[in-house]
Write a protein that holds these residues in place. Sequence first.
Motif, PDB file in Angstrom:
ATOM      1  N   THR A  73       0.595  -1.194  -0.197  1.00  0.00           N
ATOM      2  CA  THR A  73      -0.015  -0.010  -0.024  1.00  0.00           C
ATOM      3  C   THR A  73       0.878   1.295  -0.075  1.00  0.00           C
ATOM      4  OG1 THR A  73      -1.846  -1.096   1.148  1.00  0.00           O
ATOM      5  CG2 THR A  73      -2.016   1.177   1.096  1.00  0.00           C
ATOM      6  N   SER A  74       1.630   1.326   0.912  1.00  0.00           N
ATOM      7  CA  SER A  74       2.816   2.513   1.033  1.00  0.00           C
ATOM      8  C   SER A  74       3.928   2.286  -0.040  1.00  0.00           C
ATOM      9  CB  SER A  74       3.312   2.585   2.347  1.00  0.00           C
ATOM     10  OG  SER A  74       4.301   1.567   2.461  1.00  0.00           O
ATOM     11  N   ARG A  75       4.077   1.232  -0.733  1.00  0.00           N
ATOM     12  CA  ARG A  75       4.986   0.931  -1.924  1.00  0.00           C
ATOM     13  C   ARG A  75       6.386   1.173  -1.102  1.00  0.00           C
ATOM     14  NH1 ARG A  75       1.504   4.215  -6.006  1.00  0.00           N
ATOM     15  NH2 ARG A  75      -0.320   3.289  -5.984  1.00  0.00           N
ATOM     16  N   ALA A  76       6.540   0.598  -0.059  1.00  0.00           N
ATOM     17  CA  ALA A  76       8.067   0.756   0.589  1.00  0.00           C
ATOM     18  C   ALA A  76       8.398  -0.507   1.176  1.00  0.00           C
ATOM     19  CB  ALA A  76       7.795   1.725   1.806  1.00  0.00           C
ATOM     20  N   LEU A  77       9.640  -0.749   1.188  1.00  0.00           N
ATOM     21  CA  LEU A  77      10.334  -1.834   1.536  1.00  0.00           C
ATOM     22  C   LEU A  77      11.165  -1.448   2.984  1.00  0.00           C
ATOM     23  CD1 LEU A  77      12.202  -4.757  -0.446  1.00  0.00           C
ATOM     24  CD2 LEU A  77      13.437  -3.706   1.518  1.00  0.00           C
ATOM     25  N   HIS A  78      11.054  -2.455   3.878  1.00  0.00           N
ATOM     26  CA  HIS A  78      11.810  -2.293   5.102  1.00  0.00           C
ATOM     27  C   HIS A  78      12.726  -3.187   5.226  1.00  0.00           C
ATOM     28  CE1 HIS A  78       8.913   0.838   6.563  1.00  0.00           C
ATOM     29  NE2 HIS A  78       8.136   0.109   5.768  1.00  0.00           N
ATOM     30  N   TYR A  79      13.934  -3.355   5.881  1.00  0.00           N
ATOM     31  CA  TYR A  79      14.864  -4.253   5.879  1.00  0.00           C
ATOM     32  C   TYR A  79      15.259  -3.995   7.456  1.00  0.00           C
ATOM     33  CZ  TYR A  79      19.204  -6.865   6.435  1.00  0.00           C
ATOM     34  OH  TYR A  79      20.253  -7.588   6.728  1.00  0.00           O
ATOM     35  N   TRP A  80      15.322  -5.010   8.245  1.00  0.00           N
ATOM     36  CA  TRP A  80      16.105  -5.032   9.601  1.00  0.00           C
ATOM     37  C   TRP A  80      17.191  -6.228   9.636  1.00  0.00           C
ATOM     38  CZ3 TRP A  80      10.877  -4.942   8.779  1.00  0.00           C
ATOM     39  CH2 TRP A  80      10.189  -3.821   9.511  1.00  0.00           C
ATOM     40  N   SER A  81      18.280  -5.817   9.959  1.00  0.00           N
ATOM     41  CA  SER A  81      19.359  -7.009   9.939  1.00  0.00           C
ATOM     42  C   SER A  81      19.131  -7.920  11.245  1.00  0.00           C
ATOM     43  CB  SER A  81      20.699  -6.375  10.394  1.00  0.00           C
ATOM     44  OG  SER A  81      20.825  -5.460  11.620  1.00  0.00           O
ATOM     45  N   PRO A  82      19.852  -8.952  10.953  1.00  0.00           N
ATOM     46  CA  PRO A  82      19.521  -9.996  12.145  1.00  0.00           C
ATOM     47  C   PRO A  82      19.694  -9.412  13.677  1.00  0.00           C
ATOM     48  CG  PRO A  82      20.752 -10.980  10.480  1.00  0.00           C
ATOM     49  CD  PRO A  82      20.646  -9.504  10.164  1.00  0.00           C
ATOM     50  N   ASP A  83      20.645  -8.572  13.786  1.00  0.00           N
ATOM     51  CA  ASP A  83      20.759  -8.198  15.302  1.00  0.00           C
ATOM     52  C   ASP A  83      19.978  -6.686  15.470  1.00  0.00           C
ATOM     53  OD1 ASP A  83      22.450  -6.454  13.872  1.00  0.00           O
ATOM     54  OD2 ASP A  83      24.176  -6.727  14.670  1.00  0.00           O
ATOM     55  N   SER A  85      20.623  -3.975  14.349  1.00  0.00           N
ATOM     56  CA  SER A  85      21.533  -2.777  14.195  1.00  0.00           C
ATOM     57  C   SER A  85      21.376  -1.902  13.037  1.00  0.00           C
ATOM     58  CB  SER A  85      23.024  -3.366  14.253  1.00  0.00           C
ATOM     59  OG  SER A  85      23.523  -4.004  13.388  1.00  0.00           O
ATOM     60  N   VAL A  86      20.877  -2.637  12.065  1.00  0.00           N
ATOM     61  CA  VAL A  86      20.653  -1.802  10.715  1.00  0.00           C
ATOM     62  C   VAL A  86      19.256  -1.766  10.212  1.00  0.00           C
ATOM     63  CG1 VAL A  86      21.194  -2.027   8.185  1.00  0.00           C
ATOM     64  CG2 VAL A  86      23.079  -2.524   9.673  1.00  0.00           C
ATOM     65  N   TYR A  87      18.530  -0.725   9.891  1.00  0.00           N
ATOM     66  CA  TYR A  87      17.327  -0.507   9.429  1.00  0.00           C
ATOM     67  C   TYR A  87      17.441   0.122   8.351  1.00  0.00           C
ATOM     68  CZ  TYR A  87      12.470   1.167   9.172  1.00  0.00           C
ATOM     69  OH  TYR A  87      11.577   1.484   8.456  1.00  0.00           O
ATOM     70  N   LYS A  88      16.858  -0.365   7.102  1.00  0.00           N
ATOM     71  CA  LYS A  88      16.611   0.491   5.613  1.00  0.00           C
ATOM     72  C   LYS A  88      15.358   0.393   5.364  1.00  0.00           C
ATOM     73  CE  LYS A  88      21.064   1.117   5.106  1.00  0.00           C
ATOM     74  NZ  LYS A  88      21.932   2.306   5.133  1.00  0.00           N
ATOM     75  N   LEU A  89      15.023   1.566   4.592  1.00  0.00           N
ATOM     76  CA  LEU A  89      13.514   2.053   4.230  1.00  0.00           C
ATOM     77  C   LEU A  89      13.578   2.296   2.741  1.00  0.00           C
ATOM     78  CD1 LEU A  89      10.527   2.329   4.346  1.00  0.00           C
ATOM     79  CD2 LEU A  89      11.075   4.587   5.476  1.00  0.00           C
ATOM     80  N   TYR A  90      13.088   1.625   1.642  1.00  0.00           N
ATOM     81  CA  TYR A  90      13.316   2.084   0.410  1.00  0.00           C
ATOM     82  C   TYR A  90      11.894   2.091  -0.344  1.00  0.00           C
ATOM     83  CZ  TYR A  90      18.004  -0.270   0.987  1.00  0.00           C
ATOM     84  OH  TYR A  90      19.176  -0.447   1.504  1.00  0.00           O
ATOM     85  N   PRO A  91      11.725   3.030  -1.382  1.00  0.00           N
ATOM     86  CA  PRO A  91      10.692   3.035  -1.952  1.00  0.00           C
ATOM     87  C   PRO A  91      10.681   2.131  -3.093  1.00  0.00           C
ATOM     88  CG  PRO A  91      12.264   4.827  -2.783  1.00  0.00           C
ATOM     89  CD  PRO A  91      13.102   4.112  -1.586  1.00  0.00           C
ATOM     90  N   THR A  92       9.414   1.754  -3.496  1.00  0.00           N
ATOM     91  CA  THR A  92       9.612   0.531  -4.413  1.00  0.00           C
ATOM     92  C   THR A  92       8.484   0.575  -5.432  1.00  0.00           C
ATOM     93  OG1 THR A  92       7.620  -0.820  -3.265  1.00  0.00           O
ATOM     94  CG2 THR A  92       9.944  -0.949  -2.427  1.00  0.00           C
ATOM     95  N   SER A  93       8.393  -0.197  -6.401  1.00  0.00           N
ATOM     96  CA  SER A  93       7.428  -0.445  -7.414  1.00  0.00           C
ATOM     97  C   SER A  93       6.585  -1.588  -7.151  1.00  0.00           C
ATOM     98  CB  SER A  93       7.617  -0.619  -8.870  1.00  0.00           C
ATOM     99  OG  SER A  93       8.730  -1.534  -9.058  1.00  0.00           O
ATOM    100  N   VAL A  94       5.379  -1.450  -7.236  1.00  0.00           N
ATOM    101  CA  VAL A  94       4.537  -2.942  -6.683  1.00  0.00           C
ATOM    102  C   VAL A  94       3.945  -3.252  -7.868  1.00  0.00           C
ATOM    103  CG1 VAL A  94       4.626  -2.098  -4.279  1.00  0.00           C
ATOM    104  CG2 VAL A  94       2.559  -1.288  -5.902  1.00  0.00           C
TER     105      VAL A  94
END
Length: 197
Positions: A73-83, A85-94
């Motif tokens: 819905t928001s056309r966004a990808l969220h990534y969290w590393s195993p620990d 310590s890293v969080y990333k947020l990216y715009p996407t196509s869907v």
Amino acid sequence: MTDFSNAKLNRRAFLGATAAAATFPAASWAEEVDPSALRSQEQVTRNISSFRSLDWRPYFSSTRGGAILVDLTSRALHYWSPDQSVYKLYPTSVPISEDLTRRGRTSVARKVEGPTWSPTPAMKRRNPEWPDFVPAGPDNPLGTHALYLGWTYYRIHGTHDTRKIGRKSSNGCIGLYNEHIAELFSLVRVGAQVLLI
């Protein structure tokens, strides 16, 4: 010196006016722009992607192995590393339509740098003029990197056509800017959890 303390234009209104100025002929901007009109337009016109940080806990029981959440819905990808310590947020196509959309849990099955592309049988039926195979390179619709998911034909991949990001424009995959998929590719491990909502 100009006094900006009483100025009613905020940054968003200024950017909107700047974008509008680029769209219309210069002669039409010879008159003064009414800031209240820009503010009312700002309320109607929204960014096509909703970029807000999310917490992983409502979506995953842990981030073991890494976790990717794709919010269609928001056309966004969220990534969290195993620990975490890293969080990333990216715009996407869907996906362009609901019948091409898949939701649920899967995982990253493999990673490919310089992916090749072949249309699925369903794509070929819809678009018989499409080639049967596209090698890696600037004409490849998968961009520079691809994360193949546990579902057949579904991937998170780059794109050379940057106009697609932030839009419903794919045949089922999730697309990212090439620089974003390259970064995500370097962070994600095979086996990372993936949830599409």
